[in-house]
Design an enzyme around this catalytic site. Structure first.
Site, PDB file in Angstrom:
ATOM      1  N   GLY B 131     -32.133  64.561  -1.302  1.00 41.20           N
ATOM      2  CA  GLY B 131     -33.311  65.046  -0.585  1.00 41.20           C
ATOM      3  C   GLY B 131     -33.713  64.021   0.458  1.00 41.20           C
ATOM      4  N   GLY B 132     -34.760  63.250   0.147  1.00 44.40           N
ATOM      5  CA  GLY B 132     -35.204  62.216   1.079  1.00 44.40           C
ATOM      6  C   GLY B 132     -34.456  60.908   0.925  1.00 44.40           C
ATOM      7  CG  ASN B 135     -33.649  57.851  -7.323  1.00 39.17           C
ATOM      8  OD1 ASN B 135     -33.328  56.786  -7.826  1.00 39.17           O
ATOM      9  ND2 ASN B 135     -33.948  58.924  -8.036  1.00 39.17           N
ATOM     10  CE1 TYR B 202     -38.786  58.717   6.717  1.00 39.47           C
ATOM     11  CE2 TYR B 202     -40.445  57.379   5.590  1.00 39.47           C
ATOM     12  CZ  TYR B 202     -39.746  57.711   6.739  1.00 39.47           C
ATOM     13  OH  TYR B 202     -40.001  57.053   7.908  1.00 39.47           O
ATOM     14  N   GLY B 215     -47.905  62.029  -8.390  1.00 41.53           N
ATOM     15  CA  GLY B 215     -48.443  61.595  -7.110  1.00 41.53           C
ATOM     16  C   GLY B 215     -49.802  60.933  -7.267  1.00 41.53           C
ATOM     17  CB  VAL B 267     -28.292  71.878  -6.495  1.00 41.58           C
ATOM     18  CG1 VAL B 267     -29.057  71.554  -5.218  1.00 41.58           C
ATOM     19  CG2 VAL B 267     -27.008  71.065  -6.576  1.00 41.58           C
ATOM     20  CE1 TYR B 467     -45.336  52.574  -8.972  1.00 39.31           C
ATOM     21  CE2 TYR B 467     -45.519  50.297  -8.307  1.00 39.31           C
ATOM     22  CZ  TYR B 467     -44.951  51.532  -8.157  1.00 39.31           C
ATOM     23  OH  TYR B 467     -43.994  51.743  -7.187  1.00 39.31           O
TER      24      TYR B 467
END
Lengths: 557, 557
Positions: B131-132, B135, B202, B215, B267, B467
């Protein structure tokens, strides 16, 4: 133990004497000019086939789990032979017990279950996990014609809340705990799981997880899968154990593979569940709408305004009539007043009204605020407030409905339920089509007689659950054909109109013919891959959930 | 296309010139007495191995999907050769491109993807969905030593919002749509998906689904898996297609089997997603706490009082210091005033403070009420209000952090992140242990120099995401050993203290060695069963997510 021929404890039955308006009305609707008497056969007349004994398995079991409670008594086999679907009860009432389980085993620990599954795998005995036995889609019935020994694994001895973490608000609960048992244990900590399906009094955590259950408060606390933090499931190939973390991105969520697996992959033994503080305040109200679609629009408005009640239950015209007939007739002055209100309502467009029960739970201030907001939004759709008494009446009867089925099955009447979910754009349409389909069947088979109704029992941002109930005179001699004709017509309708195969009753045998349509053939391939990996010999709850490869899907006989 | 050696577009870099306080401070902390210059090798020096061509596959592809865009150009292979993990970028900067993909194919429809997978299955070519390319756990890297042809399937041409249903609040979106692309298309309808990971600019819907992404607004709108209504995934054995219903109990939830599958099963081509009205009001505030544990307690209090902000981000002492250094120095009177406030705060116990950014979105009245309620609860834990400007500063820099890594990698510094989740009872402990472990590594390897910090990025009823970000001088000649030493120490610590392997970065190659610990060996068996059923030849994204059977799990070299 529940009645072998019906719902609930032997000493409990539907309180028809308190509802003098109900049966006379229902008789007329059902066209029962002559009331038949169709009681179950006598207990003494039941015949029990000799149990199939896999001696190698039985011997190994006695050696490995000497403390396991094992029984092949008629009593135990009878009470573990099937669930509570209409076909289950119809057959039982006729004295047809189907393929009885051969041995009922009551494990007391995870280790017991692990050992039993390892031995069953080694010796090729079938295993059917059994909780409350309330399943209404054939989920616990032994497969007819099964020649292998069938072990019914009754989890009810594993009924403890093992631990509680009040800071994280989680509780570790054994799979065999029934609704009242686990709520009682949590109550000591001021906590609640918040899961109250119609079967609450009998069903168990393991059963809820295995069938992806939803409860009456799911709008507030989520469906059972939303409450799972981690889960332990014994399979013939070992134990799947997920870790109790709040969220993860470590591959596909195995909690969601276990939840909904209906015993075909393994036996759920324990889970860490989210729990909640028992709500400080509760407020349940009744509202009346001019039509079902007005009520649907009101719910939609409410959710779109960000107002989320703990429960919304909207009954359509048919169910509302049933609800009114359930009420005891008011006497004296209150009767006169109610008559006046009724006349006023009829003049104001509420001639065939729809009742909504709407509930709010939580902190008193939040309950008050949400109620005011919700009622303001709903009034714009014509909501007429009925006050708190309707909520009370609903709450009093909420676990009574399954008993009503027994009452009418004693009188030659078929009664079943079908539930689905649909996105908001389809809700009104799926409702109308399904009611029309059932009414068409009434016309085809019962001269138009019958009772059908629906309620919205769960709501989501994207849609709602539609829960249909219908009853019609039995057609003597082909009672099961009749049932499957309804089942097929209604379920085909759900699939054609883009609604779900099932919202919270699961698949079992009854919905299995539609699984390929529901999850696609490649989806079935995925499920079969899971089954092959975890239960390569096919001993776990055979014949449920996953259609046999290569066979044309047909509704059961 | 993103820089082959770093993050983001070629013409964008970290705005260090606007942050004059940052680098001098970081240099001291990192112990960079002598600043090294470690730029990537020149583009011209890169060497491209000849692509492996499976002629039968290529021929069949040209015949079956003539309009598919195919490329084996150096440019395309380079920009699809890996993701953005620290090892990815370190190797790329050294000119080590690893095993390049042999062919980049850009399908434009579901049918294209289906055909390509069927042909790849027939001719045994490997397929890596792309995809973008953002990763950071090795999820899109071709497996070193793979001898079969490797096809990189770039989904970016499939970037449309196909349809929107405003009444049900759902949208059908193609998997290759990036964050800005899909938000822009939804915005025309006044809608938003509400998914804003750090990689938002992205990364794509398909990538978010494949990695179980979360998110910045997930507290309000849920993780990506909570937003899925239905999904379409092409596999080598056909297409899994779930139906767009609000809720179901038809077996294990296949949406959740697809979500998190990281391209090893198939996919993802399209999904029906829940969408939301763009919020009418937004309010982001800064707060200061005396310690990280005070901040954690404040969040916990808030959630337990039923107050759920749209976002809560609590930075620990280390990250707060970094955040202060990111700010441009105030001038004149405001500088004097800020100096005074700082001195006052230091005297009041905020000597090493922790910043929280707390955000509210929705209807103006709800935003106001929630903010007032939340701040009242938080003040009891010592929250000092910083006003709306801190929220603005955070929002301005929120997508900038990945660029900072490139800046410091240019200067001989390692920088990585590790994220986990833990139930509330463990949050403070996991934080303390992890910081201590990293500081111990600083002492062992860098004479105590280094920068480490942590923030809480997501909160749940049961716990939170922690995080961690850390940076240390590179050890010349063994940069990857150094990275994996940190990775192993931190991740082992997560596992030992009952925290998650990963909260939202997924597994790829980097977390694969811990998968057995995370999901149990029988859990792995289930995943392998899915893989065997859907991708029997093992062509889909080999070497990711699921450890090889029988091999001892080791962190990658």
């Amino acid at each position: 133990m529940m009645k072998w021929w019906g719902w609930g404890a032997y000493d409990v039955s539907f309180p028809m004497d308190q509802k003098p308006n109900l049966w006379p009305w229902a008789r007329t609707k059902l066209g029962l000019e002559v009331e038949r008497s169709t009681p179950p056969v006598e207990r003494a007349s039941l015949r029990f086939a000799s149990p199939v004994m896999n001696d190698a398995f039985v011997g190994a079991l006695a050696a490995a789990v000497p403390h396991a409670e094992c029984s092949s008594s008629d009593e135990d086999r009878l009470h573990h032979a099937y669930g509570k679907s209409y076909p289950n009860l119809w057959r039982a009432r006729c004295g047809d017990l189907g393929r009885l389980p051969d041995l009922v085993v009551r494990p007391s620990s995870r280790e017991d279950v692990e050992s039993i599954l390892a031995l069953a795998h080694a010796h090729e005995a079938c295993v059917i996990p059994f909780g409350g036995g309330t399943n209404i889609v054939g989920g616990v019935d032994p497969l007819l014609g099964e020649r292998r020994m069938i072990v019914c694994l009754d989890l009810r001895r594993m009924n403890r809340v093992v631990s509680v973490d009040r800071y994280a608000m989680t509780a570790v609960i054994q799979a065999g705990a029934s609704g009242p048992e686990l709520e009682q244990q949590l109550q000591k900590h001021g906590l609640s799981l918040g899961h109250f399906p119609d079967s609450f009094e009998y069903s168990t955590l393991g059963g809820w997880l295995a069938t992806r259950s939803a409860g009456m408060q799911s709008d507030a606390y989520g469906r059972i899968e939303d409450m799972v933090v981690s889960v332990t499931m014994a399979t013939p190939m070992g134990v799947i154990e997920t870790r109790p973390v709040p969220a993860s991105s470590a591959g596909p969520d195995l909690n969601r593979v276990v939840v909904g697996s209906e015993g075909v992959l393994g036996v759920i033994v324990e889970a860490t569940m989210r729990v909640h503080a028992a709500p400080a305040a509760k407020d349940y109200r009744g509202l009346l709408f001019r039509s079902f679609s007005d009520g649907v629009a009101a719910i939609h408005d409410c959710l779109r305004a960000g107002i989320r009640p703990s429960m919304i239950r909207l009954q359509d015209e048919g169910e509302t009539e049933l609800a009114f007939r359930m009420k005891a007739p008011p006497k004296g002055l209150s009767g006169l007043l109610q008559g006046g209100v009724k006349a006023y309502l009829a003049r104001s467009g509420y001639a065939r009204p729809c009742i909504m029960v709407i509930g709010f739970e939580g902190q008193p201030a939040d309950v008050r605020r949400l109620r005011v907001q919700a009622l303001r939004v709903m009034k714009r759709r014509g909501a007429f407030p009925l006050g708190a008494s309707v909520g009370g009446a609903w709450s009093k009867d909420k676990y009574n409905m399954p008993y009503l089925r027994d009452y009418i099955m004693d009188r030659g009447v078929m009664c079943d339920v079908s539930e689905t979910s649909a996105t908001w754009d389809k809700v009104v349409d799926v409702h109308a089509r399904t009611i029309a389909a059932v009414e068409e069947l009434f016309r085809e088979e019962q001269g138009g007689h019958g009772v059908v109704g629906c309620h919205i029992s769960h709501t989501y941002d994207t849609g709602a659950c539609l829960y249909f109930t219908y009853a019609a005179r039995q057609i003597e001699g082909r009672e099961l054909d009749q049932y499957y004709r309804y089942k097929r017509r209604i379920t085909d309708g759900f699939m054609q109109s883009g609604a779900a195969l099932t919202h919270h009753h699961a698949v079992g045998t009854e919905h299995r013919p539609w699984m390929e349509q529901e999850v696609s053939s490649t989806g079935l391939r995925a499920l079969r891959g899971l089954k092959a990996a975890l239960d390569p010999k096919g001993i776990m709850n055979p014949g449920k959930l996953i259609p046999d490869e290569g066979k044309t899907a047909q509704p059961p006989p």
